[in-house]
Design an enzyme around this catalytic site. Structure first.
Site, PDB file in Angstrom:
ATOM      1  N   ASP A  39      -1.848  -1.264  -4.225  1.00 31.05           N
ATOM      2  CA  ASP A  39      -2.305   0.088  -4.549  1.00 31.05           C
ATOM      3  C   ASP A  39      -1.059   0.960  -4.573  1.00 31.05           C
ATOM      4  OD1 ASP A  39      -3.246   2.644  -4.643  1.00 31.05           O
ATOM      5  OD2 ASP A  39      -4.525   2.493  -2.876  1.00 31.05           O
ATOM      6  N   TYR A  67       0.871  -1.174   0.000  1.00 29.92           N
ATOM      7  CA  TYR A  67       0.000   0.000   0.000  1.00 29.92           C
ATOM      8  C   TYR A  67       0.907   1.223   0.000  1.00 29.92           C
ATOM      9  CZ  TYR A  67      -3.358   3.518   1.474  1.00 29.92           C
ATOM     10  OH  TYR A  67      -4.121   4.662   1.555  1.00 29.92           O
TER      11      TYR A  67
END
Length: 260
Positions: free
Chosen positions: A152, A111
């Site tokens: 992400d 992330y």
DNA sequence: ATGGCGTTAGAGTAACGA
């Protein structure tokens, strides 16, 4: 093997979405980001009850990553310091990295920091974090030539990955420095599995909650699955499943899956 | 141009996301 990345924006709020989607799409490893929960409160039983394995690395309120798999993973590593040692432990205060092995394939779930606004403190943190990520992946590549790095990334590498490219150039997630930092990482020997199958623009993995972003298809492609050369040659498919983005109370991201 | 919406923490707003 099928590996999926999905920023779920709270694993507890999205629990039904995740288990429903996995029921229909029994991928080998589902990498989730923004779990937003401490480890002791992670909804582990919901996965165990479905015969799924789960490994997590979280904190209160923010960030948090987890690996959900059909089979147990080995050599699970939480944070940068599990690979690079204590010198980088300050970068693990925010829980953004978890990795594990399925057979001889190492799966890395990331992330990447959002960065807030260009030139902000958070933007500098994002660039610093990406520099550490490069060292981390270089080390892992030495140990495991079959590497799948997904998550992400909060970066769109090309303007065609953004609904409004003319805004892209100096926007957070599309600035030169962010793109260069990611390109340097890819220079280690990682390639975008999605781009093996299409050069088209207009394919997105995230749509803003505001201003009816999804309904108007105003999105960005910022969730990526990068493969080392050994796996890239075997990649058969990489698809974005926009369906969950249309469900009731969705995450603002949707799952992306690579098959190799 | 600006803000728009959603989640967490925790009790009204503030931080954060991208």
């Amino acid at each position: 093997m099928k590996i999926t990345t999905w920023n779920v924006n709270s694993i507890r709020t999205r629990l039904e979405h995740v288990t429903d989607w996995l029921g229909e799409n029994p991928v080998d490893v589902l990498c989730v980001q923004e779990t937003k929960v401490q480890d002791k409160q992670f909804p582990e039983a919901a996965f165990r009850d479905r015969n799924l394995q789960v490994e997590f690395f979280g904190q209160k309120s923010y960030n948090g990553v987890a690996l959900i798999s059909q089979e147990p993973l080995t050599a699970v590593a939480r944070g940068f310091s599990a690979v690079l040692g204590d010198s980088v432990s300050e970068w693990d205060e925010q829980k953004r990295v978890i990795s594990g092995m399925l057979g001889d394939v190492r799966v890395v779930n990331l992330y990447v920091p959002n960065g807030s606004a260009i030139a902000s403190e958070k933007y500098e943190y994002k660039l610093g974090w990406l520099a550490v990520l490069k060292d981390y992946l270089a080390k892992l590549l030495e140990e495991s030539p079959k590497l799948c790095v997904c998550g992400d990334f909060n970066i769109a590498l090309e303007n065609k990955d953004i609904y409004k490219p003319e805004k892209g150039g100096n926007h957070i997630m599309a600035s030169e420095a962010e793109r260069e930092a990611l390109q340097e990482i890819l220079g280690l020997g990682l390639r975008d599995s999605f781009r093996k199958f299409t050069d088209e623009g207009g394919h997105y993995s995230w749509w803003d909650y505001r201003a009816a972003g999804f309904q108007r298809n105003r999105g960005w492609r910022i969730d990526h699955l990068y493969l080392s050369d050994a796996l890239y040659d075997d990649a058969a498919d990489c698809t974005i499943d926009a369906t969950p983005r249309g469900w009731e109370k969705p995450s603002d991201h949707t799952p992306v899956t690579v098959t190799f």
